[in-house]
Write a protein that holds these residues in place. Structure first.
Motif, PDB file in Angstrom:
ATOM      1  N   GLY A 139      58.635  57.545  50.676  1.00  0.00           N
ATOM      2  CA  GLY A 139      59.697  58.807  50.422  1.00  0.00           C
ATOM      3  C   GLY A 139      60.128  59.822  51.661  1.00  0.00           C
ATOM      4  N   THR A 191      68.599  60.284  59.621  1.00  0.00           N
ATOM      5  CA  THR A 191      68.772  60.798  58.348  1.00  0.00           C
ATOM      6  C   THR A 191      67.768  60.274  57.427  1.00  0.00           C
ATOM      7  N   ILE A 215      76.394  56.348  51.979  1.00  0.00           N
ATOM      8  CA  ILE A 215      77.890  55.583  52.637  1.00  0.00           C
ATOM      9  C   ILE A 215      77.506  55.143  53.724  1.00  0.00           C
ATOM     10  N   ASN A 217      69.194  71.487  45.440  1.00  0.00           N
ATOM     11  CA  ASN A 217      69.881  70.265  45.450  1.00  0.00           C
ATOM     12  C   ASN A 217      71.122  70.468  44.849  1.00  0.00           C
TER      13      ASN A 217
HETATM   14  C1  LIG Z   1      74.052  64.207  60.935  1.00  0.00           C
HETATM   15  C2  LIG Z   1      74.136  63.526  59.606  1.00  0.00           C
HETATM   16  C3  LIG Z   1      74.788  62.083  59.268  1.00  0.00           C
HETATM   17  C4  LIG Z   1      75.001  61.695  57.991  1.00  0.00           C
HETATM   18  N1  LIG Z   1      75.633  60.653  57.799  1.00  0.00           N
HETATM   19  C5  LIG Z   1      75.533  60.180  56.636  1.00  0.00           C
HETATM   20  C6  LIG Z   1      76.417  58.905  56.262  1.00  0.00           C
HETATM   21  O1  LIG Z   1      76.547  58.305  56.930  1.00  0.00           O
HETATM   22  N2  LIG Z   1      76.486  58.461  55.133  1.00  0.00           N
HETATM   23  C7  LIG Z   1      75.939  59.257  53.916  1.00  0.00           C
HETATM   24  O2  LIG Z   1      76.119  58.882  52.845  1.00  0.00           O
HETATM   25  N3  LIG Z   1      75.570  60.671  54.117  1.00  0.00           N
HETATM   26  C8  LIG Z   1      75.421  60.966  55.362  1.00  0.00           C
HETATM   27  N4  LIG Z   1      74.878  62.280  55.574  1.00  0.00           N
HETATM   28  C9  LIG Z   1      74.466  63.082  54.415  1.00  0.00           C
HETATM   29  C10 LIG Z   1      73.083  62.849  53.959  1.00  0.00           C
HETATM   30  O3  LIG Z   1      72.979  61.663  53.198  1.00  0.00           O
HETATM   31  C11 LIG Z   1      72.415  63.979  53.174  1.00  0.00           C
HETATM   32  O4  LIG Z   1      72.307  64.979  53.899  1.00  0.00           O
HETATM   33  C12 LIG Z   1      71.172  63.505  52.659  1.00  0.00           C
HETATM   34  O5  LIG Z   1      70.821  64.424  51.545  1.00  0.00           O
HETATM   35  C13 LIG Z   1      70.025  63.420  53.683  1.00  0.00           C
HETATM   36  O6  LIG Z   1      68.585  62.978  53.093  1.00  0.00           O
HETATM   37  P1  LIG Z   1      67.302  63.501  53.823  1.00  0.00           P
HETATM   38  O7  LIG Z   1      66.329  62.999  53.075  1.00  0.00           O
HETATM   39  O8  LIG Z   1      67.352  63.430  55.294  1.00  0.00           O
HETATM   40  O9  LIG Z   1      67.693  65.089  53.478  1.00  0.00           O
HETATM   41  P2  LIG Z   1      66.553  66.285  53.068  1.00  0.00           P
HETATM   42  O10 LIG Z   1      67.017  67.636  53.436  1.00  0.00           O
HETATM   43  O11 LIG Z   1      65.112  66.098  53.269  1.00  0.00           O
HETATM   44  O12 LIG Z   1      66.792  66.227  51.347  1.00  0.00           O
HETATM   45  C14 LIG Z   1      68.300  66.247  50.846  1.00  0.00           C
HETATM   46  C15 LIG Z   1      68.078  66.580  49.222  1.00  0.00           C
HETATM   47  O13 LIG Z   1      67.284  65.348  48.965  1.00  0.00           O
HETATM   48  C16 LIG Z   1      66.006  65.816  48.159  1.00  0.00           C
HETATM   49  N5  LIG Z   1      65.176  64.977  48.504  1.00  0.00           N
HETATM   50  C17 LIG Z   1      64.500  64.744  49.772  1.00  0.00           C
HETATM   51  N6  LIG Z   1      63.701  63.822  49.763  1.00  0.00           N
HETATM   52  C18 LIG Z   1      63.282  63.597  48.621  1.00  0.00           C
HETATM   53  C19 LIG Z   1      62.471  62.673  47.729  1.00  0.00           C
HETATM   54  N7  LIG Z   1      61.587  61.974  48.430  1.00  0.00           N
HETATM   55  N8  LIG Z   1      62.364  62.477  46.411  1.00  0.00           N
HETATM   56  C20 LIG Z   1      63.421  63.341  45.560  1.00  0.00           C
HETATM   57  N9  LIG Z   1      64.332  64.236  46.339  1.00  0.00           N
HETATM   58  C21 LIG Z   1      64.409  64.253  47.729  1.00  0.00           C
HETATM   59  C22 LIG Z   1      66.027  67.344  48.490  1.00  0.00           C
HETATM   60  O14 LIG Z   1      65.129  68.094  47.688  1.00  0.00           O
HETATM   61  C23 LIG Z   1      67.335  67.715  48.820  1.00  0.00           C
HETATM   62  O15 LIG Z   1      67.661  68.183  47.710  1.00  0.00           O
HETATM   63  C24 LIG Z   1      74.727  62.689  56.747  1.00  0.00           C
HETATM   64  C25 LIG Z   1      74.037  63.947  57.133  1.00  0.00           C
HETATM   65  C26 LIG Z   1      73.728  64.281  58.348  1.00  0.00           C
HETATM   66  C27 LIG Z   1      73.176  65.887  58.628  1.00  0.00           C
END
Ligand SMILES: Cc1cc2nc3c(=O)[nH]c(=O)nc-3n(C[C@H](O)[C@H](O)[C@H](O)COP(=O)(O)OP(=O)(O)OC[C@H]3O[C@@H](n4cnc5c(N)ncnc54)[C@H](O)[C@@H]3O)c2cc1C
Length: 470
Positions: free
Chosen positions: A117, A143, A154, A460
């Motif tokens: 996770g 990411t 996406i 979220n």
């Molecule tokens: C530089 C960059 C590039 C990106 N490129 C893309 C892309 O190409 N395509 C696309 O679709 N999106 C893209 N995104 C958006 C990205 O999908 C979201 O920001 C996503 O939420 C990131 O997931 P994370 O686990 O890193 O984030 P986190 O900040 O850890 O979490 C995001 C959300 O998910 C929840 N969450 C995290 N881990 C868990 C878990 N294990 N179980 C339940 N909930 C959880 C958190 O509570 C929060 O609400 C990009 C974002 C950035 C900053």
């Protein structure tokens, strides 16, 4: 983002948590607290959690959720920490950080990956490519798999393999009441529906299972950079080409500023440009034919679209978006990309307040559009394009100008918008109802009532349980 007052947690209380988990419990009194608090978006570095629990497994997650509830602490869940809206940190609350849970194992026969996770896409690509396999991941490899996939996902292979959430076969989920559920099509199927696009609203995913597909190590992919003067022609050609293109190819147009990379001639560094980026899951020698209609729109500044390792396209954009940059995104789904909108986007591009102000127009359709609307919680399937205004800056005083610009981009598209948006591309935290639309939102509320009726998981794009509103 909530700014709750930090509750006073006695050392004895924190000690109880330290004894019930295997991972580290980090408070302001500990070395490494500042680093433990940081998320990708530097605009949220000022947040002051009461504690960060770095979980090593599902048992730690269960203990942390129980501790948070007993002590009335707001929970922020962190996977990869890339939330643009800053959801993975909190003032005065508890950060349940899954980043130590980044293990990935692959069953090459079954074409399945089990993914922790807290893994990021680089972890998944490394293990899956060893078997010539892949699944849809992000355009930036740092990411997190969790937030990305739970919101939709996406990526470069989506028009052939589907969104990341379409490849989500099963998940282990810690619920608000501390149970560990295995959710799949046959067990807690309602929960799987919600995990495919509904974000982190229903629990904490400790392990994902994804379907994998043969791909690589070499694929046909990369960017072509054109002068900004070609942006109109590029967008108009792209508009006609995209809906007709085979599923193998997925592309995006990016109106941006040339970064100072050696692959771009120096005289273009810092100048406005229009980029066409694409990737194909098909045979490499058929790549040129797939994109020839677009390639000819203008004399390019640099044409790097061709055979390259899958690993290279997956990491190509990483250096441009490092941890600590301040960022804001705003997005909408487009029903069409008409001439007026093309003109407006090209004009706003030229008025960008900084070099990392990008207008992305994503080509949708293909396998994404063939899943029925409503079959998953992902907001919408039929839109031909997704418009995303992406901004990054380093000077803390530059935030307002960048956010205003991103909002102007999306406002300029209001006539062509479907009214829905992709939740992971939203830098504001209060957009869920508009993003999902009433029908999907109502179904998400029922699911929230069943799995998290007191809104324990609320940092979220929040689905507010019906009970909370009564
Ligand atoms: C530089 C960059 C590039 C990106 N490129 C893309 C892309 O190409 N395509 C696309 O679709 N999106 C893209 N995104 C958006 C990205 O999908 C979201 O920001 C996503 O939420 C990131 O997931 P994370 O686990 O890193 O984030 P986190 O900040 O850890 O979490 C995001 C959300 O998910 C929840 N969450 C995290 N881990 C868990 C878990 N294990 N179980 C339940 N909930 C959880 C958190 O509570 C929060 O609400 C990009 C974002 C950035 C900053």
């Amino acid at each position: 983002m909530s700014h709750t007052i930090a509750p006073v947690l006695g050392e004895a209380t924190i000690q109880e948590l330290r004894e019930s988990v295997r991972g580290e419990v980090v408070t302001a009194a500990d070395d490494g607290y500042a680093e433990a608090c940081r998320i990708w978006n530097g605009a949220y570095d000022g947040h002051v959690p009461a504690l960060v629990v770095r979980c090593t497994g599902a048992a730690d997650v269960i203990a942390a959720v129980g501790f948070a509830r007993s002590n009335d602490l707001t929970i922020a869940v962190r996977g990869g920490g890339h939330s643009v809206a800053g959801f993975s940190t909190v003032d005065g609350g508890i950060v349940i950080d899954l980043s130590p849970m980044s293990a990935v194992s692959v069953d090459p026969e079954a074409r399945r990956a089990r993914v922790g996770g807290g893994a990021v896409w680089a972890d998944v690509d490394h293990e899956t490519q060893a078997h010539g396999l892949a699944t849809t991941g992000g355009l930036v490899s740092t990411t997190g798999v969790a937030g990305f996939s739970l919101g939709g996902g996406i990526g470069w292979t989506m028009r052939k393999f589907g969104l990341a959430c379409d490849n989500l076969a099963a998940a282990d989920v810690v619920t608000a009441d501390g149970r560990l559920l295995h959710a799949s099509e046959t067990e807690h199927g309602d929960l799987v529906w919600g995990l495919r696009g509904g974000g982190g609203n229903f629990g904490i995913v400790t392990q994902f299972e994804f379907d994998l597909h043969p791909l690589g190590p070499m694929i046909y992919a990369g960017p072509i950079f054109y002068p900004a003067a070609a942006a109109h022609d590029l967008l108009r050609t792209f508009r006609g080409w995209a809906p007709e293109a085979p599923d193998e190819v997925t592309a995006v147009v990016n109106l941006t500023t040339a970064p100072p990379l050696p692959v771009i001639p120096e005289e273009w560094h810092g100048k406005k440009i229009a980029a066409f980026l694409a990737a194909s899951t098909g045979p490499i020698d058929e790549g040129d034919a797939l994109v020839s209609a677009v390639r000819g729109v203008a004399e390019p500044i640099a044409d790097l679209l061709g055979p390259m390792p899958y690993h290279a396209i997956q990491t190509l954009l990483d250096p441009l978006w490092p941890k600590g940059i301040h960022a804001y995104f705003k997005a909408t789904n487009l029903a069409r990309l008409d001439d007026d909108l093309v003109d407006r986007l090209c004009g706003i591009h030229l008025a960008a307040p900084g070099p990392q102000c990008e207008i992305h127009v994503h080509q949708m359709g293909g396998a994404v559009g063939r899943v029925a609307d409503g079959a998953t919680a992902f907001a919408e399937r039929s839109m031909p394009f997704v418009l995303n205004a992406v901004t990054g800056w380093h000077d803390p005083n530059a935030g307002t100008a960048h956010k205003d610009w991103a909002r102007r981009v999306i406002a300029a598209a209001s006539d062509a918008s479907t009214g829905r948006a992709y939740v992971n591309f939203l830098g504001d935290g209060d957009a869920a109802l508009t993003a999902y639309g009433e029908e999907t939102y109502a179904r998400l509320v029922s699911l929230k009532d069943a799995y998290d009726p007191t809104n324990v998981f609320r940092l979220n794009q929040n689905i507010e349980p019906a009970a909370a509103g009564s």
